[in-house]
Design a protein around this motif. Sequence first.
Motif, PDB file in Angstrom:
ATOM      1  N   GLN A 155       0.824  -1.202   0.000  1.00 50.79           N
ATOM      2  CA  GLN A 155       0.000   0.000   0.000  1.00 50.79           C
ATOM      3  C   GLN A 155       0.858   1.252   0.000  1.00 50.79           C
ATOM      4  O   GLN A 155       0.472   2.291  -0.548  1.00 50.79           O
ATOM      5  CB  GLN A 155      -0.938  -0.011   1.213  1.00 50.79           C
ATOM      6  N   ARG A 156       2.038   1.155   0.595  1.00 50.74           N
ATOM      7  CA  ARG A 156       2.923   2.316   0.658  1.00 50.74           C
ATOM      8  C   ARG A 156       3.664   2.535  -0.652  1.00 50.74           C
ATOM      9  O   ARG A 156       4.025   3.667  -0.975  1.00 50.74           O
ATOM     10  CB  ARG A 156       3.936   2.138   1.802  1.00 50.74           C
ATOM     11  N   VAL A 157       3.903   1.475  -1.403  1.00 50.15           N
ATOM     12  CA  VAL A 157       4.710   1.622  -2.623  1.00 50.15           C
ATOM     13  C   VAL A 157       3.900   1.503  -3.902  1.00 50.15           C
ATOM     14  O   VAL A 157       4.404   1.823  -4.980  1.00 50.15           O
ATOM     15  CB  VAL A 157       5.848   0.571  -2.653  1.00 50.15           C
ATOM     16  N   ASP A 158       2.634   1.046  -3.802  1.00 52.62           N
ATOM     17  CA  ASP A 158       1.849   0.781  -5.007  1.00 52.62           C
ATOM     18  C   ASP A 158       0.907   1.911  -5.387  1.00 52.62           C
ATOM     19  O   ASP A 158      -0.052   1.698  -6.129  1.00 52.62           O
ATOM     20  CB  ASP A 158       1.040  -0.511  -4.836  1.00 52.62           C
ATOM     21  N   THR A 159       1.139   3.112  -4.874  1.00 53.97           N
ATOM     22  CA  THR A 159       0.339   4.249  -5.306  1.00 53.97           C
ATOM     23  C   THR A 159       0.806   4.675  -6.700  1.00 53.97           C
ATOM     24  O   THR A 159       1.968   5.041  -6.883  1.00 53.97           O
ATOM     25  CB  THR A 159       0.490   5.436  -4.341  1.00 53.97           C
ATOM     26  N   PRO A 160      -0.085   4.585  -7.706  1.00 50.85           N
ATOM     27  CA  PRO A 160       0.351   4.896  -9.076  1.00 50.85           C
ATOM     28  C   PRO A 160       0.917   6.309  -9.192  1.00 50.85           C
ATOM     29  O   PRO A 160       0.464   7.240  -8.527  1.00 50.85           O
ATOM     30  CB  PRO A 160      -0.945   4.756  -9.884  1.00 50.85           C
ATOM     31  N   GLY A 161       1.917   6.447 -10.038  1.00 52.12           N
ATOM     32  CA  GLY A 161       2.509   7.750 -10.267  1.00 52.12           C
ATOM     33  C   GLY A 161       3.989   7.634 -10.547  1.00 52.12           C
ATOM     34  O   GLY A 161       4.544   6.535 -10.629  1.00 52.12           O
ATOM     35  N   ASN A 162       4.643   8.779 -10.738  1.00 51.30           N
ATOM     36  CA  ASN A 162       6.081   8.764 -10.957  1.00 51.30           C
ATOM     37  C   ASN A 162       6.717   9.861 -10.130  1.00 51.30           C
ATOM     38  O   ASN A 162       6.142  10.913  -9.915  1.00 51.30           O
ATOM     39  CB  ASN A 162       6.403   8.911 -12.443  1.00 51.30           C
ATOM     40  N   ARG A 163       7.902   9.571  -9.654  1.00 50.18           N
ATOM     41  CA  ARG A 163       8.619  10.499  -8.785  1.00 50.18           C
ATOM     42  C   ARG A 163      10.066  10.584  -9.233  1.00 50.18           C
ATOM     43  O   ARG A 163      10.632   9.612  -9.735  1.00 50.18           O
ATOM     44  CB  ARG A 163       8.540  10.038  -7.319  1.00 50.18           C
ATOM     45  N   GLY A 164      10.663  11.737  -9.017  1.00 56.94           N
ATOM     46  CA  GLY A 164      12.055  11.927  -9.405  1.00 56.94           C
ATOM     47  C   GLY A 164      12.951  12.070  -8.198  1.00 56.94           C
ATOM     48  O   GLY A 164      12.555  12.635  -7.183  1.00 56.94           O
ATOM     49  N   ARG A 165      14.176  11.508  -8.302  1.00 60.60           N
ATOM     50  CA  ARG A 165      15.179  11.666  -7.260  1.00 60.60           C
ATOM     51  C   ARG A 165      16.525  11.768  -7.961  1.00 60.60           C
ATOM     52  O   ARG A 165      17.077  10.770  -8.435  1.00 60.60           O
ATOM     53  CB  ARG A 165      15.176  10.479  -6.306  1.00 60.60           C
ATOM     54  N   GLY A 166      17.015  12.980  -8.070  1.00 65.24           N
ATOM     55  CA  GLY A 166      18.251  13.185  -8.799  1.00 65.24           C
ATOM     56  C   GLY A 166      18.050  12.891 -10.276  1.00 65.24           C
ATOM     57  O   GLY A 166      17.181  13.465 -10.927  1.00 65.24           O
ATOM     58  N   THR A 167      18.848  11.968 -10.797  1.00 64.76           N
ATOM     59  CA  THR A 167      18.748  11.606 -12.212  1.00 64.76           C
ATOM     60  C   THR A 167      17.897  10.361 -12.427  1.00 64.76           C
ATOM     61  O   THR A 167      17.859   9.820 -13.529  1.00 64.76           O
ATOM     62  CB  THR A 167      20.154  11.358 -12.784  1.00 64.76           C
ATOM     63  N   VAL A 168      17.205   9.914 -11.383  1.00 60.86           N
ATOM     64  CA  VAL A 168      16.405   8.691 -11.468  1.00 60.86           C
ATOM     65  C   VAL A 168      14.928   9.031 -11.388  1.00 60.86           C
ATOM     66  O   VAL A 168      14.492   9.748 -10.476  1.00 60.86           O
ATOM     67  CB  VAL A 168      16.771   7.701 -10.329  1.00 60.86           C
ATOM     68  N   ARG A 169      14.160   8.531 -12.345  1.00 61.86           N
ATOM     69  CA  ARG A 169      12.710   8.657 -12.341  1.00 61.86           C
ATOM     70  C   ARG A 169      12.107   7.315 -11.947  1.00 61.86           C
ATOM     71  O   ARG A 169      12.428   6.294 -12.547  1.00 61.86           O
ATOM     72  CB  ARG A 169      12.204   9.073 -13.728  1.00 61.86           C
ATOM     73  N   THR A 170      11.263   7.308 -10.907  1.00 57.02           N
ATOM     74  CA  THR A 170      10.685   6.062 -10.418  1.00 57.02           C
ATOM     75  C   THR A 170       9.195   6.006 -10.727  1.00 57.02           C
ATOM     76  O   THR A 170       8.447   6.918 -10.353  1.00 57.02           O
ATOM     77  CB  THR A 170      10.898   5.915  -8.895  1.00 57.02           C
ATOM     78  N   LEU A 171       8.777   4.950 -11.408  1.00 56.06           N
ATOM     79  CA  LEU A 171       7.378   4.709 -11.724  1.00 56.06           C
ATOM     80  C   LEU A 171       6.826   3.687 -10.731  1.00 56.06           C
ATOM     81  O   LEU A 171       7.415   2.621 -10.548  1.00 56.06           O
ATOM     82  CB  LEU A 171       7.224   4.177 -13.152  1.00 56.06           C
ATOM     83  N   HIS A 172       5.715   4.002 -10.104  1.00 55.54           N
ATOM     84  CA  HIS A 172       5.109   3.109  -9.119  1.00 55.54           C
ATOM     85  C   HIS A 172       3.843   2.470  -9.681  1.00 55.54           C
ATOM     86  O   HIS A 172       3.113   3.086 -10.447  1.00 55.54           O
ATOM     87  CB  HIS A 172       4.776   3.877  -7.832  1.00 55.54           C
ATOM     88  N   ALA A 173       3.606   1.222  -9.262  1.00 56.02           N
ATOM     89  CA  ALA A 173       2.412   0.470  -9.679  1.00 56.02           C
ATOM     90  C   ALA A 173       2.260   0.492 -11.195  1.00 56.02           C
ATOM     91  O   ALA A 173       1.197   0.793 -11.727  1.00 56.02           O
ATOM     92  CB  ALA A 173       1.165   1.017  -8.993  1.00 56.02           C
ATOM     93  N   LEU A 174       3.333   0.160 -11.886  1.00 55.47           N
ATOM     94  CA  LEU A 174       3.342   0.206 -13.350  1.00 55.47           C
ATOM     95  C   LEU A 174       2.820  -1.105 -13.930  1.00 55.47           C
ATOM     96  O   LEU A 174       3.412  -2.159 -13.706  1.00 55.47           O
ATOM     97  CB  LEU A 174       4.762   0.460 -13.859  1.00 55.47           C
ATOM     98  N   PRO A 175       1.717  -1.070 -14.694  1.00 54.42           N
ATOM     99  CA  PRO A 175       1.238  -2.295 -15.363  1.00 54.42           C
ATOM    100  C   PRO A 175       2.235  -2.730 -16.434  1.00 54.42           C
ATOM    101  O   PRO A 175       2.719  -1.901 -17.209  1.00 54.42           O
ATOM    102  CB  PRO A 175      -0.092  -1.860 -15.995  1.00 54.42           C
ATOM    103  N   VAL A 176       2.554  -4.011 -16.461  1.00 55.95           N
ATOM    104  CA  VAL A 176       3.502  -4.538 -17.443  1.00 55.95           C
ATOM    105  C   VAL A 176       2.928  -5.808 -18.060  1.00 55.95           C
ATOM    106  O   VAL A 176       2.031  -6.448 -17.498  1.00 55.95           O
ATOM    107  CB  VAL A 176       4.880  -4.841 -16.815  1.00 55.95           C
ATOM    108  N   TRP A 177       3.462  -6.170 -19.231  1.00 57.86           N
ATOM    109  CA  TRP A 177       2.988  -7.375 -19.900  1.00 57.86           C
ATOM    110  C   TRP A 177       4.030  -7.847 -20.901  1.00 57.86           C
ATOM    111  O   TRP A 177       4.929  -7.109 -21.299  1.00 57.86           O
ATOM    112  CB  TRP A 177       1.659  -7.095 -20.608  1.00 57.86           C
ATOM    113  N   SER A 178       3.880  -9.082 -21.312  1.00 58.14           N
ATOM    114  CA  SER A 178       4.697  -9.652 -22.373  1.00 58.14           C
ATOM    115  C   SER A 178       3.783 -10.487 -23.253  1.00 58.14           C
ATOM    116  O   SER A 178       3.220 -11.485 -22.796  1.00 58.14           O
ATOM    117  CB  SER A 178       5.823 -10.527 -21.800  1.00 58.14           C
ATOM    118  N   ASP A 179       3.613 -10.073 -24.510  1.00 58.36           N
ATOM    119  CA  ASP A 179       2.768 -10.824 -25.437  1.00 58.36           C
ATOM    120  C   ASP A 179       3.435 -12.137 -25.846  1.00 58.36           C
ATOM    121  O   ASP A 179       2.753 -13.138 -26.077  1.00 58.36           O
ATOM    122  CB  ASP A 179       2.469  -9.989 -26.683  1.00 58.36           C
ATOM    123  N   SER A 180       4.759 -12.145 -25.937  1.00 58.87           N
ATOM    124  CA  SER A 180       5.448 -13.352 -26.379  1.00 58.87           C
ATOM    125  C   SER A 180       5.444 -14.439 -25.302  1.00 58.87           C
ATOM    126  O   SER A 180       5.359 -15.625 -25.602  1.00 58.87           O
ATOM    127  CB  SER A 180       6.887 -13.028 -26.798  1.00 58.87           C
TER     128      SER A 180
END
Length: 222
Positions: free
Chosen positions: A55-80
């Motif tokens: 619950q603390r880490v799965d809030t959708p959105g993106n945050r920046g820290r220095g040169t790193v952009r962090t995407l939270h609760a990112l839906p992913v998939w692989s068709d293959s």
Amino acid sequence: MNTPTLEDGGEGHLAQIPLSALEHYAYCPRQSGLIILEDAFADDAATVRGTLLHQRVDTPGNRGRGTVRTLHALPVWSDSYGLTGICDAVELHADGRILPVEHKSGRYRPGGPADIQAAAQAICLEEMFRRRVPEAAVYSAADRRRHKVTVDDELRTHVHQLTLTVRTMLSTSSLPPPAADSRCRRCSMATSCMPRALASTRRYQQALTDLYTLDDSQDDVP
């Protein structure tokens, strides 16, 4: 990168396998089967801790820290591969590096089920971003540190084979047998699984034998 071709699941499409199902199956095939085939799940203290952590880490959105952009609760998939799921966190580094970070409430075990889930996330991200993802990370809340996972050919093959195995279980609706070992003591689903009662143990087999054994002394009763 060579992408394996998996068997079609009907009309040219693969039955989608949740990333979490791979981890569950790697830990205990029956646990995975109960969740996927029978929609059965039970909470205990460990699973509640995991839910609160996510619950603390799965809030959708993106945050920046220095040169790193962090995407939270990112839906992913692989068709293959026919995989789908949600990454707890995905770091996008300035040098183009992509790093999925799987969060776990318990202790990390090298080469364990968490590595399978993290590697599967990396495979999905590779297909989505069309960029090699050679590493992933597992964050353990128990020791408050990250553990590096090298997504090498051996681990990719393991993910591939496990995906096929889970898909076969799904298509045949065949529930794996219980493990009835030390894992059961830590499993929240032990009550619904009934491992000791259903496993092929000596006590269970003896009970079956006694149940269907005729008592010769009863033959003399008129």
